[in-house]
Design a protein around this motif. Structure first.
Motif, PDB file in Angstrom:
ATOM      1  N   HIS A  61      -7.957 -60.049 -35.266  1.00 24.07           N
ATOM      2  CA  HIS A  61      -9.058 -59.506 -34.482  1.00 24.07           C
ATOM      3  C   HIS A  61     -10.316 -59.302 -35.324  1.00 24.07           C
ATOM      4  O   HIS A  61     -10.264 -59.209 -36.546  1.00 24.07           O
ATOM      5  CB  HIS A  61      -8.644 -58.183 -33.833  1.00 24.07           C
ATOM      6  CG  HIS A  61      -8.271 -57.122 -34.824  1.00 24.07           C
ATOM      7  ND1 HIS A  61      -6.979 -56.884 -35.205  1.00 24.07           N
ATOM      8  CD2 HIS A  61      -9.032 -56.252 -35.518  1.00 24.07           C
ATOM      9  CE1 HIS A  61      -6.951 -55.912 -36.097  1.00 24.07           C
ATOM     10  NE2 HIS A  61      -8.188 -55.506 -36.309  1.00 24.07           N
ATOM     11  N   GLU A  84     -15.703 -55.381 -34.418  1.00 26.74           N
ATOM     12  CA  GLU A  84     -15.454 -54.856 -33.081  1.00 26.74           C
ATOM     13  C   GLU A  84     -14.537 -53.637 -33.131  1.00 26.74           C
ATOM     14  O   GLU A  84     -14.770 -52.639 -32.438  1.00 26.74           O
ATOM     15  CB  GLU A  84     -14.823 -55.937 -32.190  1.00 26.74           C
ATOM     16  CG  GLU A  84     -15.795 -57.020 -31.761  1.00 26.74           C
ATOM     17  CD  GLU A  84     -15.209 -57.906 -30.678  1.00 26.74           C
ATOM     18  OE1 GLU A  84     -14.103 -57.592 -30.167  1.00 26.74           O
ATOM     19  OE2 GLU A  84     -15.857 -58.907 -30.334  1.00 26.74           O
ATOM     20  N   ILE A  85     -13.494 -53.718 -33.945  1.00 25.66           N
ATOM     21  CA  ILE A  85     -12.575 -52.585 -34.064  1.00 25.66           C
ATOM     22  C   ILE A  85     -13.300 -51.371 -34.635  1.00 25.66           C
ATOM     23  O   ILE A  85     -13.121 -50.239 -34.161  1.00 25.66           O
ATOM     24  CB  ILE A  85     -11.375 -52.956 -34.948  1.00 25.66           C
ATOM     25  CG1 ILE A  85     -10.590 -54.104 -34.311  1.00 25.66           C
ATOM     26  CG2 ILE A  85     -10.474 -51.746 -35.184  1.00 25.66           C
ATOM     27  CD1 ILE A  85     -10.053 -53.794 -32.942  1.00 25.66           C
ATOM     28  N   PHE A  99     -11.382 -59.931 -29.692  1.00 22.96           N
ATOM     29  CA  PHE A  99     -10.641 -58.674 -29.705  1.00 22.96           C
ATOM     30  C   PHE A  99      -9.135 -58.866 -29.614  1.00 22.96           C
ATOM     31  O   PHE A  99      -8.379 -58.306 -30.408  1.00 22.96           O
ATOM     32  CB  PHE A  99     -11.129 -57.800 -28.556  1.00 22.96           C
ATOM     33  CG  PHE A  99     -10.707 -56.366 -28.677  1.00 22.96           C
ATOM     34  CD1 PHE A  99     -11.285 -55.531 -29.612  1.00 22.96           C
ATOM     35  CD2 PHE A  99      -9.736 -55.846 -27.831  1.00 22.96           C
ATOM     36  CE1 PHE A  99     -10.885 -54.196 -29.701  1.00 22.96           C
ATOM     37  CE2 PHE A  99      -9.342 -54.531 -27.926  1.00 22.96           C
ATOM     38  CZ  PHE A  99      -9.918 -53.704 -28.865  1.00 22.96           C
ATOM     39  N   TYR A 100      -8.672 -59.641 -28.656  1.00 20.58           N
ATOM     40  CA  TYR A 100      -7.233 -59.763 -28.390  1.00 20.58           C
ATOM     41  C   TYR A 100      -6.689 -61.089 -28.914  1.00 20.58           C
ATOM     42  O   TYR A 100      -7.295 -62.141 -28.725  1.00 20.58           O
ATOM     43  CB  TYR A 100      -6.950 -59.679 -26.893  1.00 20.58           C
ATOM     44  CG  TYR A 100      -7.210 -58.332 -26.295  1.00 20.58           C
ATOM     45  CD1 TYR A 100      -6.349 -57.262 -26.528  1.00 20.58           C
ATOM     46  CD2 TYR A 100      -8.305 -58.119 -25.479  1.00 20.58           C
ATOM     47  CE1 TYR A 100      -6.584 -56.022 -25.986  1.00 20.58           C
ATOM     48  CE2 TYR A 100      -8.545 -56.873 -24.910  1.00 20.58           C
ATOM     49  CZ  TYR A 100      -7.675 -55.838 -25.154  1.00 20.58           C
ATOM     50  OH  TYR A 100      -7.905 -54.616 -24.604  1.00 20.58           O
TER      51      TYR A 100
END
Length: 429
Positions: free
Chosen positions: A61, A65-66, A426-427
């Motif tokens: 990922h 973003e995380i 993300f995923y």
């Protein structure tokens, strides 16, 4: 600017860092605050969140973003709550049960859900938008980008009266391609063309493909998707009237068999919220994307009430009779049940339906069941026919930290932004 009011996913929740139940109370609606008195929840720390994301994505990922979600996730949820999104704790979301002294100890990784799920989220956000100067154009889906080289000038929309053009900066927030059986089969593989769509029928990947054709950079796991077991008789597209009533989440307390009468997945690998998508994807690989969840009398009280209101149970006092009614191979099913039962522990005192109890089958059982492995030996026996239901897809287009879409040369495409599932960092997995 598709102009289409959509339902959204039938299961809408957000994973974010929090300090436990008391920290979540400001997010809840009035009814949710009353329900919270029947719940407990531990904190979900930065370390927990990061470890779960690493495990789920295999480390693929987008780290930026995380980091942003860790830093801003709670505040974003609070911003939504302040604008009328009706959040509640996931009381009885996965299974129907009452914990010690009537208080449910909820898993912290799924801290809140939206009341009425995707419909509740969509209704609340449309209501909030209507209180601003935002203008909505209904029955006018986005059709194509208006381009000048790499520069996006606006969007072309179609209607029964012809095409309309809207000029200005464009934000793509049009989801993935889960409602497109052609793209599902192309990118997600065999069996997914049969999948039930849990949410909106309008996420067909049109603008995702248009953006890629215009030079936007592809990102993410195009072959990945979030899914779950669903009743085989559920509506083929998301139904705003029945919402989540067709979900079949009690499988950790069952054995799951395919049409050949054989087990094919570890029903108790981990906490339900971490494996329901993996189990759904496994069903997609079986014949006709169909399976059966088989329970006995011992676990009947753990079957979620949704099973009882929106399904046709298959029941019998004998395994042979049950297999015949399911229409599966009787000899294989008998062998499956006997070998599974022989591999289970007789120490039923360890069984704890609300935590990973480690009550597993022996190592020679294939596939092994890692938790909640009680023998299936107490009549009557009940089976529910299930299939795979898809919520959203993973792969999308690449953006920078400001949400601007990047082209294949890693440069910003002026005028084009993207957010949500149409982006792809993300995923994974």
């Amino acid at each position: 600017m598709s102009g289409v009011a959509t339902v959204g996913s039938q299961e809408r929740h957000g994973d974010f860092v929090h300090d436990g139940k008391d920290h979540l109370l400001p997010l809840l609606d009035a009814e949710g605050l009353k329900e919270a008195e029947r719940c407990s929840m531990a904190p979900y720390t930065v370390e927990d969140f990061t470890a779960d994301m690493l495990a789920k994505s295999g480390g693929r990922h987008d780290r930026d973003e995380i980091r942003i979600i860790v830093e801003q996730g709670y505040d974003t949820m609070k911003w939504l709550a302040e604008r009328g999104v009706p959040f509640k704790l996931p009381l009885n979301f996965w299974v129907s049960h009452e914990g010690k002294d009537g208080v449910q100890d909820l898993a912290p990784g799924v801290p809140v859900v939206t009341r009425d799920y995707g419909r509740g989220l969509a209704d609340a956000m449309w209501k909030a938008a209507e209180q601003t100067n935002i203008q909505a154009f209904y029955s006018m889906p986005a059709h194509d980008l208006i381009m000048d080289g790499d520069r996006v000038l606006g969007v072309q929309a179609r209607s029964p009266r012809g095409f309309c053009e809207f000029y200005g900066n464009l934000i793509l927030a049009c989801g993935g391609f889960e409602a497109n059986p052609r793209m599902r089969r192309q990118y997600l593989g065999r069996g997914t063309e049969f999948a039930i769509v849990r949410g909106t029928r309008f996420n067909t990947g049109v603008m995702l493909e248009k953006a890629l054709a215009a030079g936007a950079q592809a990102q993410g796991h195009r072959g990945g998707y979030y899914c779950a077991p669903q009743d085989v008789d559920a509506p083929k597209m998301g139904d705003v009237k029945t919402l989540d009533k067709w979900e079949r989440y009690s499988f950790p307390y069952s054995i799951m068999v395919n049409k050949a009468g054989e087990r094919f997945v570890d029903e108790g690998e981990d906490e339900l919220s971490l494996i329901n998508s993996k189990v759904g994807a496994a069903i997609a690989q079986e014949q006709d994307a169909k399976a059966f969840q088989v329970f006995d009398r011992k676990t009947a009280s753990l079957v979620n009430e949704k099973y009882l209101t929106h399904s046709t149970p298959i029941e019998d006092d004998k395994f042979e009779g049950l297999a015949k009614k399911m229409g599966i191979n009787i000899d294989n099913f008998m062998q499956t049940v006997n070998s599974y039962n022989a591999a289970t522990s007789k120490d039923k005192g360890k069984f704890d339906p609300y935590t990973n109890d480690g009550l597993s089958t022996t190592e020679d059982c294939t596939p092994r069941k890692s938790n909640w492995a009680l023998p299936i030996d107490s009549a009557p026996y009940t089976a529910y026919a299930v299939t795979v239901s898809i919520t959203f897809t993973f792969g999308g287009i690449k953006t920078n930290q400001s949400g601007q879409v990047l082209n294949n040369e890693d440069n910003v495409m002026p005028g084009l932004y993207a957010t949500g599932e149409v982006t792809g960092g993300f995923y994974y997995g």
